[in-house]
Write a protein that holds these residues in place. Structure first.
Motif, mmCIF file in Angstrom:
data_model
loop_
_atom_site.group_PDB
_atom_site.id
_atom_site.type_symbol
_atom_site.label_atom_id
_atom_site.label_comp_id
_atom_site.label_asym_id
_atom_site.label_seq_id
_atom_site.Cartn_x
_atom_site.Cartn_y
_atom_site.Cartn_z
ATOM 1 N N GLU A 46 6.999 4.862 -18.849
ATOM 2 C CA GLU A 46 6.209 6.052 -18.767
ATOM 3 C C GLU A 46 5.833 6.369 -17.405
ATOM 4 O O GLU A 46 5.442 7.439 -17.107
ATOM 5 N N LEU A 47 6.134 5.221 -16.389
ATOM 6 C CA LEU A 47 5.749 5.473 -15.002
ATOM 7 C C LEU A 47 7.059 6.350 -14.265
ATOM 8 O O LEU A 47 6.827 6.728 -13.351
ATOM 9 N N ALA A 80 8.625 6.682 -8.293
ATOM 10 C CA ALA A 80 9.455 7.255 -9.333
ATOM 11 C C ALA A 80 9.117 8.866 -9.526
ATOM 12 O O ALA A 80 10.177 9.654 -9.623
ATOM 13 N N GLU A 81 7.985 9.101 -9.005
ATOM 14 C CA GLU A 81 7.587 10.683 -8.935
ATOM 15 C C GLU A 81 8.436 11.347 -7.674
ATOM 16 O O GLU A 81 8.815 12.462 -7.957
ATOM 17 N N SER A 97 0.571 1.796 -9.556
ATOM 18 C CA SER A 97 0.053 2.983 -8.813
ATOM 19 C C SER A 97 1.355 3.525 -8.004
ATOM 20 O O SER A 97 1.827 4.530 -7.776
ATOM 21 N N LEU A 98 1.776 2.079 -7.250
ATOM 22 C CA LEU A 98 2.880 2.463 -6.081
ATOM 23 C C LEU A 98 4.211 2.767 -6.841
ATOM 24 O O LEU A 98 5.063 3.559 -6.509
ATOM 25 N N ASP A 103 0.648 -1.124 -0.099
ATOM 26 C CA ASP A 103 0.091 -0.005 -0.034
ATOM 27 C C ASP A 103 0.813 1.342 -0.037
ATOM 28 O O ASP A 103 2.059 1.045 0.151
ATOM 29 N N MET A 104 0.181 2.439 0.031
ATOM 30 C CA MET A 104 0.959 3.614 -0.253
ATOM 31 C C MET A 104 1.836 3.879 1.321
ATOM 32 O O MET A 104 2.754 4.663 1.167
#
Length: 255
Positions: free
Chosen positions: A226-227, A203-204, A197-198, A166-167
């Protein structure tokens, strides 16, 4: 002739967010040469594969002098930058990790993986303790005059099955990433994470280029780009595939 430090700087430059460097992990000089001739920009070892190829279990059961000899053979067989999987650094104290990294540098490596879990049980180390170990690794590289790419592996996502990721685990990994970056790490390796999503959040928000390992459920290379992923490792997959082929061929030959 390209110097070791030139190769180290080249290896750094190959880590581009959104254009992942592919490392098809080798385990000896022969497999490294095959991967190099296939067009690899760099060569990486995987501890599981190297250990298995030499009759040992993973988890620092392979004697370090043997791993070093294997490294030297690989470096001598290819012209590409070589990064070695040093597992947990073959030592508990920071100075022991520094000595391990110094030995790998003398063996010709320009990069290394250092994980933040205990090899005996996979339990995570305290972040502060791992920071000291990474700082010792960076000091060893600085002393050698080589801009070593220290890939800080966090085993946060190996603590639970993928269905339970999870986040909150992402934020744990990111907290570690920030501390590891301050200690001198060059990259963040997050094996075990599979959900898009994780991966995207890692990466962000990571201050370090993110490295993901190929395993069931992980998106393909193009999607990982792309992520925002900067590096894709194949881990023990190539060795396992080679051993599966060998086992099937041996059975067929003896049928």
């Amino acid at each position: 002739m390209t110097s070791q430090n030139d190769k180290a700087r080249l290896f750094h430059a190959l880590h581009v967010k959104g254009r992942p460097l592919v490392l098809f992990n080798a385990w000896d000089a022969g497999s490294a040469r095959v991967v190099a001739e296939a067009g690899a920009a760099a060569i990486a070892t995987g501890s599981w594969s190297v250990a298995g190829a030499n009759g040992f279990e993973d988890g620092e059961h392979m004697p370090f002098p043997l791993a070093l000899d294997n490294l030297r053979r690989i470096v001598g067989a290819v012209t590409q930058p070589v990064t070695i999987d040093l597992e947990s650094g073959y030592g508990e104290a920071p100075d022991e990790v520094g000595a391990t990294v110094a030995a790998a540098l003398r063996g010709g490596a320009v990069g290394c993986n250092l994980e933040d879990s205990f090899p005996a049980n996979g339990r995570l180390r305290d972040t502060a303790a791992q920071v000291q170990r990474l700082a010792a690794a960076r000091a060893a590289a600085d002393d050698a005059g080589v801009a070593m790419f220290i890939n800080a592996r966090t085993d946060v996502f190996f603590q639970k099955p993928a269905a339970e990721h999870d986040m909150a685990m992402v934020e744990d990994a990111l907290q570690r990433a920030r501390a590891y970056a301050d200690a001198g790490a060059s990259g963040l390796f997050v094996p075990g994470v599979v959900a898009e999503s994780l991966i995207a959040r890692l990466a962000e928000a990571s201050p370090l280029p993110v490295n993901v390992m190929v395993m069931p459920g992980v998106p393909g290379r193009a999607r990982l780009g792309e992520l925002g992923v900067a590096r894709v490792s194949h881990g023990p997959g190539p060795w396992r595939g080679a051993m599966q082929w060998l086992a099937e061929a041996a059975r067929a030959a003896m049928a």
